[in-house]
Design an enzyme around this catalytic site. Structure first.
Site, PDB file in Angstrom:
ATOM      1  N   CYS A   1      32.239  39.499   9.528  1.00 18.74           N
ATOM      2  CA  CYS A   1      32.067  38.349   8.442  1.00 18.74           C
ATOM      3  C   CYS A   1      30.475  37.626   8.844  1.00 18.74           C
ATOM      4  O   CYS A   1      30.399  36.955   9.183  1.00 18.74           O
ATOM      5  CB  CYS A   1      32.484  37.490   8.060  1.00 18.74           C
ATOM      6  SG  CYS A   1      34.314  38.491   6.967  1.00 18.74           S
TER       7      CYS A   1
ATOM      8  N   GLY B   1      38.696  36.786  -0.565  1.00 14.14           N
ATOM      9  CA  GLY B   1      39.444  35.777   0.401  1.00 14.14           C
ATOM     10  C   GLY B   1      38.327  34.402   0.977  1.00 14.14           C
ATOM     11  O   GLY B   1      39.000  33.582   0.506  1.00 14.14           O
ATOM     12  N   THR B   2      37.094  34.876   0.747  1.00 17.44           N
ATOM     13  CA  THR B   2      36.287  34.317   1.146  1.00 17.44           C
ATOM     14  C   THR B   2      36.735  32.382  -0.071  1.00 17.44           C
ATOM     15  O   THR B   2      36.677  31.808   0.516  1.00 17.44           O
ATOM     16  CB  THR B   2      35.113  34.072   1.782  1.00 17.44           C
ATOM     17  OG1 THR B   2      35.016  34.914   2.662  1.00 17.44           O
ATOM     18  CG2 THR B   2      33.731  33.377   1.598  1.00 17.44           C
TER      19      THR B   2
ATOM     20  N   SER C   1      42.937  39.113   0.378  1.00 15.09           N
ATOM     21  CA  SER C   1      42.405  39.990   0.025  1.00 15.09           C
ATOM     22  C   SER C   1      41.949  40.976  -0.381  1.00 15.09           C
ATOM     23  O   SER C   1      43.052  41.677   0.037  1.00 15.09           O
ATOM     24  CB  SER C   1      40.930  40.105   0.897  1.00 15.09           C
ATOM     25  OG  SER C   1      39.947  39.956   1.188  1.00 15.09           O
TER      26      SER C   1
ATOM     27  N   ASN D   1      42.346  37.683  13.453  1.00 18.43           N
ATOM     28  CA  ASN D   1      41.843  39.323  12.444  1.00 18.43           C
ATOM     29  C   ASN D   1      41.085  39.570  14.123  1.00 18.43           C
ATOM     30  O   ASN D   1      40.778  40.772  13.446  1.00 18.43           O
ATOM     31  CB  ASN D   1      40.808  38.855  11.471  1.00 18.43           C
ATOM     32  CG  ASN D   1      39.672  37.599  12.619  1.00 18.43           C
ATOM     33  OD1 ASN D   1      40.031  36.689  12.200  1.00 18.43           O
ATOM     34  ND2 ASN D   1      38.044  37.740  12.069  1.00 18.43           N
TER      35      ASN D   1
ATOM     36  N   GLN E   1      44.466  39.183   6.458  1.00 22.56           N
ATOM     37  CA  GLN E   1      45.360  40.391   7.668  1.00 22.56           C
ATOM     38  C   GLN E   1      46.296  40.066   8.048  1.00 22.56           C
ATOM     39  O   GLN E   1      46.709  42.000   7.761  1.00 22.56           O
ATOM     40  CB  GLN E   1      44.777  39.847   8.962  1.00 22.56           C
ATOM     41  CG  GLN E   1      43.219  39.289   8.804  1.00 22.56           C
ATOM     42  CD  GLN E   1      41.674  41.139   9.362  1.00 22.56           C
ATOM     43  OE1 GLN E   1      42.778  41.579   9.571  1.00 22.56           O
ATOM     44  NE2 GLN E   1      41.109  40.661   8.846  1.00 22.56           N
TER      45      GLN E   1
ATOM     46  N   HIS F   1      40.215  43.776  -0.537  1.00 23.68           N
ATOM     47  CA  HIS F   1      39.943  45.272   0.921  1.00 23.68           C
ATOM     48  C   HIS F   1      40.331  45.613   2.117  1.00 23.68           C
ATOM     49  O   HIS F   1      40.686  46.603   2.588  1.00 23.68           O
ATOM     50  CB  HIS F   1      38.322  45.842   0.514  1.00 23.68           C
ATOM     51  CG  HIS F   1      37.582  43.781   1.126  1.00 23.68           C
ATOM     52  ND1 HIS F   1      36.797  44.725   3.049  1.00 23.68           N
ATOM     53  CD2 HIS F   1      37.353  42.732   0.823  1.00 23.68           C
ATOM     54  CE1 HIS F   1      36.723  43.572   3.634  1.00 23.68           C
ATOM     55  NE2 HIS F   1      36.893  42.439   2.884  1.00 23.68           N
TER      56      HIS F   1
ATOM     57  N   THR G   1      33.897  35.989 -16.730  1.00 20.38           N
ATOM     58  CA  THR G   1      35.098  37.242 -16.483  1.00 20.38           C
ATOM     59  C   THR G   1      35.188  37.799 -15.741  1.00 20.38           C
ATOM     60  O   THR G   1      34.567  37.942 -14.631  1.00 20.38           O
ATOM     61  CB  THR G   1      34.109  38.420 -17.836  1.00 20.38           C
ATOM     62  OG1 THR G   1      33.262  37.513 -19.380  1.00 20.38           O
ATOM     63  CG2 THR G   1      34.917  39.073 -18.158  1.00 20.38           C
TER      64      THR G   1
END
Length: 368
Positions: A305, A70-71, A187, A139, A167, A189, A225
């Site tokens: 984060c 996401g970042t 994101s 978040n 989120q 995860h 890649t």
């Protein structure tokens, strides 16, 4: 010790569908850019994941750009869409957006944590066309911002809108088209996929320059890649996520809030079904997190984060909570939260409060 994981907003537990997709991709030796049989097999998995992400988030497959998370998706959108524009950000944005927009004007939120639309309209009108960066859901508090209304204001004033949906994805319905955004970051995860993959979704016809140039992968919008196992896991997690099913988490969240009997940040606004920000006045967030961790209950004090640091919440400060901004913990229920999650949390939380209050009462008081 039987542990209870309640930090899903930092990372969701891996979904079984995602794990299976990762293992399938790990067995393939081919590079998705190679034209031989092994390369074509890898490409099929890559494009399957692209279609899965597009279907979940209301975009066309060709408008999905895979990133490392996401970042990076936020940074790619901000650099591409913000060129030549002034940048506005919501006051409670994630550090990924704040760090990518130094000097940006912050649009305030209301006391309940939702974006102040009147303040946004004034900011959009006060200068040349802008790029607005606005998260779909916060978040720390789970507050869901009025993104569709903000998008309408952006169109009125010729502004572009980038939405961080890290989120909200998988927890409530999220659609790039329905929200009216120009771009949307997700994101892996946070969806129950593996770490290391994310995506930026673009509205049809919108193009952006590459943040990472390379060999032309991702239609020239992101070089390198593609990490196929992580991307395959992201696609499977996006498909497996069940926003209607997440409603059961709201029952557990409500039971936690009622049983704790504490102030809840953002309680007056629409929120994600899995998130509660509980304020225990006078007790630092870090103290609470550590005490609960020792009891086997995993929660956090806000964004994960910040390199493991526990700091006073800029989100709660923006909501006007003052000293209470340093006394909140975030409880975020994962997709696989057990039915007894609320009962177990409340038991550990009550024991923590009693222990901390007894410790405070036992402190000696020395005369001057």
């Amino acid at each position: 010790m039987l542990t209870l994981y309640l930090d899903a907003n930092a990372t969701e537990p891996l979904r079984p569908e995602s794990r299976a997709a990762v293992l399938e991709a790990l067995e393939l030796p081919g590079n998705p850019s190679s034209v031989h049989a092994e390369g074509r097999a890898a490409r099929r998995l890559l494009e399957r994941a692209r279609a899965q992400v597009a279907a979940r988030f209301g975009a066309r497959p060709q408008d999905v750009v895979f990133t490392s998370g996401g970042t990076e998706a936020d940074a790619l959108a901000i650099r591409g869409l913000g060129a030549g524009r002034r940048v506005l950000v919501g006051a409670t944005e994630h550090p990924a957006v704040l760090a990518a927009t130094p000097g940006a004007a912050r649009v305030p939120v209301r006391p309940d944590g939702a974006l102040d639309l009147d303040a946004l309209a004034a900011a959009l009108a006060d200068g040349p066309p802008a790029l607005l960066c606005l998260m779909h859901a916060n978040n720390e508090t789970g507050v869901v911002h009025p993104v569709a209304e903000a998008a309408a204001l952006c169109r009125q004033y010729g502004a572009l809108l980038h939405v961080d949906a890290a989120q909200s994805g998988g927890r409530i319905p999220v659609s790039l088209a329905a929200l009216g955004a120009d771009s949307l970051a997700v994101s892996g995860h946070k969806l129950g996929g593996p770490k290391g993959a994310g995506a930026l979704l673009l509205r049809p016809g919108l193009e952006i320059p590459a943040l990472i140039p390379g060999g032309g992968q991702e239609r020239g919008r992101r070089g390198g890649t593609e990490p196929l196992p992580a991307i395959a896991g992201l696609g499977a997690a996006a498909e497996a996520a069940d926003p209607p099913g997440a409603a059961r988490l709201a029952v557990l969240r409500d039971a936690i809030e009622a049983g704790a009997g504490l102030p809840v940040a953002g309680a007056g606004a629409p929120r994600l079904p899995n998130t509660a920000s509980l304020i225990l006045p006078g007790i630092p967030s870090e103290t609470q997190v550590i005490a609960l961790d020792l009891a086997g209950v995993r929660v956090s004090a806000g964004s994960a984060c910040s390199s493991g640091k526990v700091a006073r919440s800029h989100v709660l400060e923006a909501m006007g909570l003052g000293a209470a901004a340093g006394c909140a913990i975030r409880v975020s229920l994962p997709w696989n939260a057990p039915a007894e999650a609320a009962e177990r949390f409340l038991s550990a939380h009550a024991a923590m409060r009693e222990r901390l209050s007894n410790r405070a009462a036992a402190r000696p008081i020395f005369a001057a």
